[in-house]
Design a protein around this motif. Sequence first.
Motif, PDB file in Angstrom:
ATOM      1  N   UNK A  57      26.306 107.166 -79.835  1.00  0.00           N
ATOM      2  CA  UNK A  57      25.656 108.119 -80.741  1.00  0.00           C
ATOM      3  C   UNK A  57      26.591 108.498 -81.889  1.00  0.00           C
ATOM      4  N   UNK A  58      27.838 108.829 -81.564  1.00  0.00           N
ATOM      5  CA  UNK A  58      28.807 109.193 -82.608  1.00  0.00           C
ATOM      6  C   UNK A  58      29.023 108.033 -83.578  1.00  0.00           C
ATOM      7  N   UNK A  59      29.056 106.802 -83.057  1.00  0.00           N
ATOM      8  CA  UNK A  59      29.233 105.621 -83.905  1.00  0.00           C
ATOM      9  C   UNK A  59      28.035 105.474 -84.849  1.00  0.00           C
ATOM     10  N   UNK A  60      26.824 105.645 -84.319  1.00  0.00           N
ATOM     11  CA  UNK A  60      25.610 105.538 -85.148  1.00  0.00           C
ATOM     12  C   UNK A  60      25.632 106.571 -86.261  1.00  0.00           C
ATOM     13  N   UNK A  61      25.969 107.819 -85.940  1.00  0.00           N
ATOM     14  CA  UNK A  61      25.995 108.887 -86.943  1.00  0.00           C
ATOM     15  C   UNK A  61      27.024 108.573 -88.026  1.00  0.00           C
ATOM     16  N   UNK A  62      28.182 108.062 -87.624  1.00  0.00           N
ATOM     17  CA  UNK A  62      29.216 107.718 -88.609  1.00  0.00           C
ATOM     18  C   UNK A  62      28.785 106.551 -89.491  1.00  0.00           C
ATOM     19  N   UNK A  63      28.291 105.474 -88.885  1.00  0.00           N
ATOM     20  CA  UNK A  63      27.924 104.274 -89.641  1.00  0.00           C
ATOM     21  C   UNK A  63      26.693 104.486 -90.506  1.00  0.00           C
ATOM     22  N   UNK A  64      25.784 105.313 -90.047  1.00  0.00           N
ATOM     23  CA  UNK A  64      24.556 105.578 -90.812  1.00  0.00           C
ATOM     24  C   UNK A  64      24.735 106.771 -91.755  1.00  0.00           C
ATOM     25  N   UNK A  65      25.958 107.263 -91.827  1.00  0.00           N
ATOM     26  CA  UNK A  65      26.306 108.389 -92.712  1.00  0.00           C
ATOM     27  C   UNK A  65      25.380 109.592 -92.484  1.00  0.00           C
ATOM     28  N   UNK A  66      25.141 109.896 -91.198  1.00  0.00           N
ATOM     29  CA  UNK A  66      24.339 111.058 -90.835  1.00  0.00           C
ATOM     30  C   UNK A  66      22.846 110.818 -90.795  1.00  0.00           C
ATOM     31  N   UNK A  67      22.391 109.680 -91.290  1.00  0.00           N
ATOM     32  CA  UNK A  67      20.957 109.377 -91.298  1.00  0.00           C
ATOM     33  C   UNK A  67      20.584 108.735 -89.955  1.00  0.00           C
ATOM     34  N   UNK A  68      19.886 109.461 -89.127  1.00  0.00           N
ATOM     35  CA  UNK A  68      19.566 108.997 -87.773  1.00  0.00           C
ATOM     36  C   UNK A  68      18.447 107.952 -87.822  1.00  0.00           C
ATOM     37  N   UNK A  69      18.667 106.759 -87.253  1.00  0.00           N
ATOM     38  CA  UNK A  69      17.689 105.673 -87.394  1.00  0.00           C
ATOM     39  C   UNK A  69      16.489 105.716 -86.444  1.00  0.00           C
ATOM     40  N   UNK A  70      16.490 106.611 -85.467  1.00  0.00           N
ATOM     41  CA  UNK A  70      15.420 106.611 -84.465  1.00  0.00           C
ATOM     42  C   UNK A  70      14.609 107.901 -84.495  1.00  0.00           C
ATOM     43  N   UNK A  71      14.303 108.403 -85.682  1.00  0.00           N
ATOM     44  CA  UNK A  71      13.658 109.710 -85.823  1.00  0.00           C
ATOM     45  C   UNK A  71      12.272 109.787 -85.189  1.00  0.00           C
ATOM     46  N   UNK A  72      11.573 108.672 -85.077  1.00  0.00           N
ATOM     47  CA  UNK A  72      10.202 108.725 -84.552  1.00  0.00           C
ATOM     48  C   UNK A  72      10.142 108.487 -83.045  1.00  0.00           C
ATOM     49  N   UNK A  73      11.275 108.572 -82.358  1.00  0.00           N
ATOM     50  CA  UNK A  73      11.341 108.374 -80.912  1.00  0.00           C
ATOM     51  C   UNK A  73      11.982 109.596 -80.257  1.00  0.00           C
ATOM     52  N   UNK A  74      11.687 109.804 -78.987  1.00  0.00           N
ATOM     53  CA  UNK A  74      12.352 110.853 -78.209  1.00  0.00           C
ATOM     54  C   UNK A  74      13.705 110.297 -77.795  1.00  0.00           C
ATOM     55  N   UNK A  75      14.784 110.972 -78.184  1.00  0.00           N
ATOM     56  CA  UNK A  75      16.128 110.452 -77.939  1.00  0.00           C
ATOM     57  C   UNK A  75      16.965 111.431 -77.121  1.00  0.00           C
ATOM     58  N   UNK A  76      17.632 110.880 -76.117  1.00  0.00           N
ATOM     59  CA  UNK A  76      18.523 111.652 -75.266  1.00  0.00           C
ATOM     60  C   UNK A  76      19.911 111.031 -75.327  1.00  0.00           C
ATOM     61  N   UNK A  77      20.924 111.879 -75.482  1.00  0.00           N
ATOM     62  CA  UNK A  77      22.312 111.427 -75.529  1.00  0.00           C
ATOM     63  C   UNK A  77      23.026 111.972 -74.301  1.00  0.00           C
ATOM     64  N   UNK A  78      23.589 111.069 -73.499  1.00  0.00           N
ATOM     65  CA  UNK A  78      24.366 111.491 -72.340  1.00  0.00           C
ATOM     66  C   UNK A  78      25.747 111.909 -72.811  1.00  0.00           C
ATOM     67  N   UNK A  79      26.103 113.157 -72.523  1.00  0.00           N
ATOM     68  CA  UNK A  79      27.369 113.719 -72.987  1.00  0.00           C
ATOM     69  C   UNK A  79      27.934 114.642 -71.918  1.00  0.00           C
ATOM     70  N   UNK A  80      29.220 114.504 -71.666  1.00  0.00           N
ATOM     71  CA  UNK A  80      29.873 115.387 -70.692  1.00  0.00           C
ATOM     72  C   UNK A  80      30.234 116.732 -71.317  1.00  0.00           C
ATOM     73  N   UNK A  81      30.342 116.754 -72.646  1.00  0.00           N
ATOM     74  CA  UNK A  81      30.851 117.958 -73.308  1.00  0.00           C
ATOM     75  C   UNK A  81      29.777 118.808 -73.971  1.00  0.00           C
ATOM     76  N   UNK A  82      28.625 118.241 -74.242  1.00  0.00           N
ATOM     77  CA  UNK A  82      27.612 118.990 -74.989  1.00  0.00           C
ATOM     78  C   UNK A  82      26.301 118.982 -74.224  1.00  0.00           C
ATOM     79  N   UNK A  83      25.619 120.098 -74.217  1.00  0.00           N
ATOM     80  CA  UNK A  83      24.344 120.227 -73.534  1.00  0.00           C
ATOM     81  C   UNK A  83      23.433 121.070 -74.419  1.00  0.00           C
TER      82      UNK A  83
END
Length: 176
Positions: A57-83
């Motif tokens: 997820x962090x790589x996608x945000x960096x490479x896409x310069x903040x433009x999220x490519x999957x806006x029309x889908x329900x997206x879940x990010x597995x993270x140990x630090x953020x909930x």
Amino acid sequence: MSNNRKLVLYIAISLDGYIATEDDSLEWLFKIEGEGDNGYSEFYNTVDTILIGRRTYDWIIEKEKGKFPYKNKKCYVFSKSENDKNENVEFISQDVAEFTNKIKSLDGGNIWLVGGGNLLHSFIKEKLVDEFIITVAPILIGHGIPLFNKNDFELELKLKGMRRFNQFVELHYVVK
């Protein structure tokens, strides 16, 4: 849509089994001549939910310069630090198997597991992946981030199909 949802890994790899170089680069992948979008749009239209590891997820945000490519889908990010959640994703810190079995039981389309490595290992170990669609690029990059970690288990697959997209070969497996 039905609740016969499948969890599908859809990913490209080098011929020697890497999904990226050690510095997370995919430049090697874009050097190879494909055909159209190599089946991506067709696959993308079969999913309504996407599961992503935090590093991916962090790589996608960096490479896409903040433009999220999957806006029309329900997206879940597995993270140990953020909930928490933002306009594009919900961060999940709960058990992979518990969460995934819950969303697989809901009505909807297929679920795309984005990324690889450690997160994929957890999904395979828990027998959560139903299909593997792996597009092989004709390049040896020698080292990098492998698609599969060392496993302490076996998983039998059956070849469902294969397609060629110019220099790429897509292998489609289902779990036996």
